[in-house]
Design a protein around this motif. Structure first.
Motif, PDB file in Angstrom:
ATOM      1  N   ALA A  30     -26.441  20.545 -20.140  1.00  0.00           N
ATOM      2  CA  ALA A  30     -25.672  21.172 -19.070  1.00  0.00           C
ATOM      3  C   ALA A  30     -24.292  21.557 -19.608  1.00  0.00           C
ATOM      4  O   ALA A  30     -23.752  20.886 -20.487  1.00  0.00           O
ATOM      5  CB  ALA A  30     -25.525  20.225 -17.882  1.00  0.00           C
ATOM      6  N   ARG A  31     -23.746  22.657 -19.077  1.00  0.00           N
ATOM      7  CA  ARG A  31     -22.376  23.047 -19.411  1.00  0.00           C
ATOM      8  C   ARG A  31     -21.474  22.555 -18.290  1.00  0.00           C
ATOM      9  O   ARG A  31     -21.733  22.843 -17.107  1.00  0.00           O
ATOM     10  CB  ARG A  31     -22.268  24.565 -19.565  1.00  0.00           C
ATOM     11  CG  ARG A  31     -20.917  25.020 -20.095  1.00  0.00           C
ATOM     12  CD  ARG A  31     -20.997  26.453 -20.605  1.00  0.00           C
ATOM     13  NE  ARG A  31     -21.344  27.394 -19.566  1.00  0.00           N
ATOM     14  CZ  ARG A  31     -20.463  27.981 -18.748  1.00  0.00           C
ATOM     15  NH1 ARG A  31     -19.175  27.708 -18.860  1.00  0.00           N
ATOM     16  NH2 ARG A  31     -20.862  28.834 -17.836  1.00  0.00           N
ATOM     17  N   VAL A  32     -20.439  21.794 -18.643  1.00  0.00           N
ATOM     18  CA  VAL A  32     -19.604  21.123 -17.643  1.00  0.00           C
ATOM     19  C   VAL A  32     -18.162  21.603 -17.761  1.00  0.00           C
ATOM     20  O   VAL A  32     -17.609  21.692 -18.862  1.00  0.00           O
ATOM     21  CB  VAL A  32     -19.653  19.595 -17.817  1.00  0.00           C
ATOM     22  CG1 VAL A  32     -18.870  18.912 -16.690  1.00  0.00           C
ATOM     23  CG2 VAL A  32     -21.094  19.095 -17.852  1.00  0.00           C
ATOM     24  N   GLU A  33     -17.566  21.910 -16.605  1.00  0.00           N
ATOM     25  CA  GLU A  33     -16.161  22.316 -16.565  1.00  0.00           C
ATOM     26  C   GLU A  33     -15.453  21.560 -15.450  1.00  0.00           C
ATOM     27  O   GLU A  33     -15.944  21.510 -14.315  1.00  0.00           O
ATOM     28  CB  GLU A  33     -16.065  23.825 -16.311  1.00  0.00           C
ATOM     29  CG  GLU A  33     -14.653  24.346 -16.249  1.00  0.00           C
ATOM     30  CD  GLU A  33     -14.592  25.822 -15.900  1.00  0.00           C
ATOM     31  OE1 GLU A  33     -13.471  26.366 -15.792  1.00  0.00           O
ATOM     32  OE2 GLU A  33     -15.670  26.440 -15.724  1.00  0.00           O
ATOM     33  N   VAL A  67     -19.438  10.753 -17.311  1.00  0.00           N
ATOM     34  CA  VAL A  67     -20.185  11.747 -16.528  1.00  0.00           C
ATOM     35  C   VAL A  67     -20.460  12.991 -17.370  1.00  0.00           C
ATOM     36  O   VAL A  67     -21.602  13.463 -17.458  1.00  0.00           O
ATOM     37  CB  VAL A  67     -19.411  12.117 -15.247  1.00  0.00           C
ATOM     38  CG1 VAL A  67     -20.103  13.276 -14.526  1.00  0.00           C
ATOM     39  CG2 VAL A  67     -19.292  10.907 -14.324  1.00  0.00           C
ATOM     40  N   THR A  68     -19.431  13.544 -17.988  1.00  0.00           N
ATOM     41  CA  THR A  68     -19.596  14.783 -18.747  1.00  0.00           C
ATOM     42  C   THR A  68     -20.480  14.575 -19.980  1.00  0.00           C
ATOM     43  O   THR A  68     -21.282  15.444 -20.328  1.00  0.00           O
ATOM     44  CB  THR A  68     -18.236  15.364 -19.162  1.00  0.00           C
ATOM     45  OG1 THR A  68     -17.500  14.388 -19.900  1.00  0.00           O
ATOM     46  CG2 THR A  68     -17.428  15.768 -17.934  1.00  0.00           C
ATOM     47  N   THR A  69     -20.368  13.405 -20.616  1.00  0.00           N
ATOM     48  CA  THR A  69     -21.223  13.120 -21.779  1.00  0.00           C
ATOM     49  C   THR A  69     -22.687  13.080 -21.368  1.00  0.00           C
ATOM     50  O   THR A  69     -23.560  13.654 -22.040  1.00  0.00           O
ATOM     51  CB  THR A  69     -20.826  11.792 -22.436  1.00  0.00           C
ATOM     52  OG1 THR A  69     -19.495  11.901 -22.931  1.00  0.00           O
ATOM     53  CG2 THR A  69     -21.767  11.443 -23.583  1.00  0.00           C
ATOM     54  N   PHE A  70     -22.981  12.400 -20.252  1.00  0.00           N
ATOM     55  CA  PHE A  70     -24.357  12.324 -19.761  1.00  0.00           C
ATOM     56  C   PHE A  70     -24.917  13.728 -19.486  1.00  0.00           C
ATOM     57  O   PHE A  70     -26.039  14.057 -19.886  1.00  0.00           O
ATOM     58  CB  PHE A  70     -24.421  11.486 -18.481  1.00  0.00           C
ATOM     59  CG  PHE A  70     -25.790  11.410 -17.864  1.00  0.00           C
ATOM     60  CD1 PHE A  70     -26.685  10.411 -18.229  1.00  0.00           C
ATOM     61  CD2 PHE A  70     -26.206  12.368 -16.929  1.00  0.00           C
ATOM     62  CE1 PHE A  70     -27.962  10.370 -17.677  1.00  0.00           C
ATOM     63  CE2 PHE A  70     -27.467  12.313 -16.371  1.00  0.00           C
ATOM     64  CZ  PHE A  70     -28.354  11.313 -16.750  1.00  0.00           C
ATOM     65  N   ILE A  93     -21.125  22.599 -12.925  1.00  0.00           N
ATOM     66  CA  ILE A  93     -22.209  22.271 -13.852  1.00  0.00           C
ATOM     67  C   ILE A  93     -23.177  23.455 -13.892  1.00  0.00           C
ATOM     68  O   ILE A  93     -23.736  23.843 -12.862  1.00  0.00           O
ATOM     69  CB  ILE A  93     -22.962  20.997 -13.396  1.00  0.00           C
ATOM     70  CG1 ILE A  93     -21.986  19.836 -13.217  1.00  0.00           C
ATOM     71  CG2 ILE A  93     -24.064  20.637 -14.386  1.00  0.00           C
ATOM     72  CD1 ILE A  93     -22.583  18.655 -12.479  1.00  0.00           C
ATOM     73  N   ASP A  94     -23.356  24.032 -15.080  1.00  0.00           N
ATOM     74  CA  ASP A  94     -24.301  25.134 -15.259  1.00  0.00           C
ATOM     75  C   ASP A  94     -25.495  24.638 -16.064  1.00  0.00           C
ATOM     76  O   ASP A  94     -25.325  24.062 -17.150  1.00  0.00           O
ATOM     77  CB  ASP A  94     -23.635  26.301 -15.984  1.00  0.00           C
ATOM     78  CG  ASP A  94     -22.585  26.984 -15.122  1.00  0.00           C
ATOM     79  OD1 ASP A  94     -22.941  27.442 -14.018  1.00  0.00           O
ATOM     80  OD2 ASP A  94     -21.416  27.050 -15.532  1.00  0.00           O
TER      81      ASP A  94
END
Length: 363
Positions: A351-354, A342-345, A286-287
């Motif tokens: 936040a950038r999520v990978e 989780v990623t949608t939130f 998470i960035d």
């Protein structure tokens, strides 16, 4: 070199419109050496009073770019404006006064060993034909600025590397330039000395309002003092922006690689256990930056989305006064619907999520 054609009259030196604050403006700069494109359409501006860092690996085009800026290299096409004046058509005699508007700081100092410190600093003024009294007064003023007044009568051989570079900076400022070019100025110095030289450059920028262009291959140099950064690769600018924004969300692969040494990375003992598919835990990178990094992101996530979450690595740093964070989160389970929640939130909070992969058991 550009060729400008004008029917019946000599082509005047091109000048950019009045009122612009660009000390440097490059437009579509190209330079080839045989089959190699050292510069391949570089367009760039450096505004008055800012510090711009240009970073790239060896062979990326940095040296050719700096030589085009001071007129030592002629571009095949494109334009180089210095303080509004296009220099591509200028002859050597016309370039001389313009070069005095550009100070150069070199990696290996380039001091004259047979001259004293004060004479080294005053050398540009001697070349310019200034009287000795004026030269010595200016040298004394600059040696005080860089903290070396007591070394005025010393010779370069007696100086440390950091002191030599301070003399080099003082010499670069002798003719009161509008632009300071720093070409890998700290590459030959140890980390502590590097920090002191970068602090000096930042202080000079602040005190004098001096525009500085840094050429470097070290991202830590960019992080320390630059306002903006341009990443050059294979003769092209592949990324450009405010330093904190580029650090927070690098767009190009080369930028991510250059940042690899100073941004948090997943520890090898965890990275070695990652597998695709499913596992007991999913590892997310998470960035976050700016406002997103100031909030209680993880506790808000835990309150809004059911499940178990653990921070396994990372943290929040500050770049240009802005928080920039990289967090590695272990999410229990690997169900697609849960991960989507989780990623949608997180993305809704900028936040950038990978998804990096999955592990069989707790890390």
């Amino acid at each position: 070199m550009n060729q400008h054609v004008s029917a019946g009259v000599a082509d005047p030196v091109r000048v950019q419109p009045a009122g612009l604050e660009d000390v440097v403006r490059l437009v579509g700069l190209k330079r080839r050496f045989g089959a190699t494109a050292a510069l391949d359409g570089v367009s760039l501006t450096v505004k008055k009073g800012e510090i711009l860092g240009i970073i790239g690996r060896s062979g990326a085009g940095k040296s050719t770019l700096i030589r085009c800026l001071n007129g030592l290299e002629r571009p095949d096409s494109g334009e180089v404006f210095i303080e509004g004046r296009e220099i591509g058509r200028l002859g050597e005699r016309e370039l001389q006064p313009l070069r005095r508007r550009i100070g150069m700081v070199f990696q290996h100092f380039n001091l004259l060993s047979a001259k004293t410190v004060e004479d080294n600093v005053a050398l540009p003024l001697k070349i310019e034909g200034r009287p000795r009294v004026e030269r010595m007064a200016r040298a004394a003023e600059l040696l005080q600025l860089v903290g070396l007044s007591e070394k005025a009568r010393a010779y370069p051989a007696s100086l440390s590397g950091g002191q030599k570079q301070r003399v080099g900076i003082a010499r670069a400022l002798a003719a009161r330039p509008a632009l300071l070019l720093s070409d890998e100025a700290t590459s030959a110095l140890d980390p502590e000395t590097t920090r002191s030289i970068l602090a000096l450059l930042k202080d000079i920028n602040s005190r004098l309002g001096l525009t500085i262009l840094l050429i470097t291959h070290e991202m830590e140099v960019i992080r320390s003092i630059a306002d903006r950064v341009a990443v050059i690769d294979a003769g092209r600018i592949v990324e450009e922006g405010a330093v904190w924004q580029v650090f927070a969300d690098p767009k190009s692969e080369i930028t991510r690689s250059l940042l690899g040494g100073i941004r948090p990375q997943l520890p090898p003992e965890i990275a070695s256990r990652l597998v695709p598919g499913e596992g007991a835990e999913t590892i997310l990178r998470i960035d976050v930056a700016g406002e997103a990094a100031r909030g209680a992101l993880l506790s808000d996530l835990a309150a809004a989305v059911p499940g178990q979450f653990r921070l396994v690595h990372g943290g929040v740093d500050h770049v240009q006064g802005q928080p920039v964070g990289t967090l590695f989160l272990a999410v229990a389970g690997a169900e697609a619907a849960h991960l989507a929640q989780v990623t949608t939130f997180l993305k809704e909070r900028d936040a950038r999520v990978e998804v990096l992969g999955h592990v069989a058991g707790p890390v």
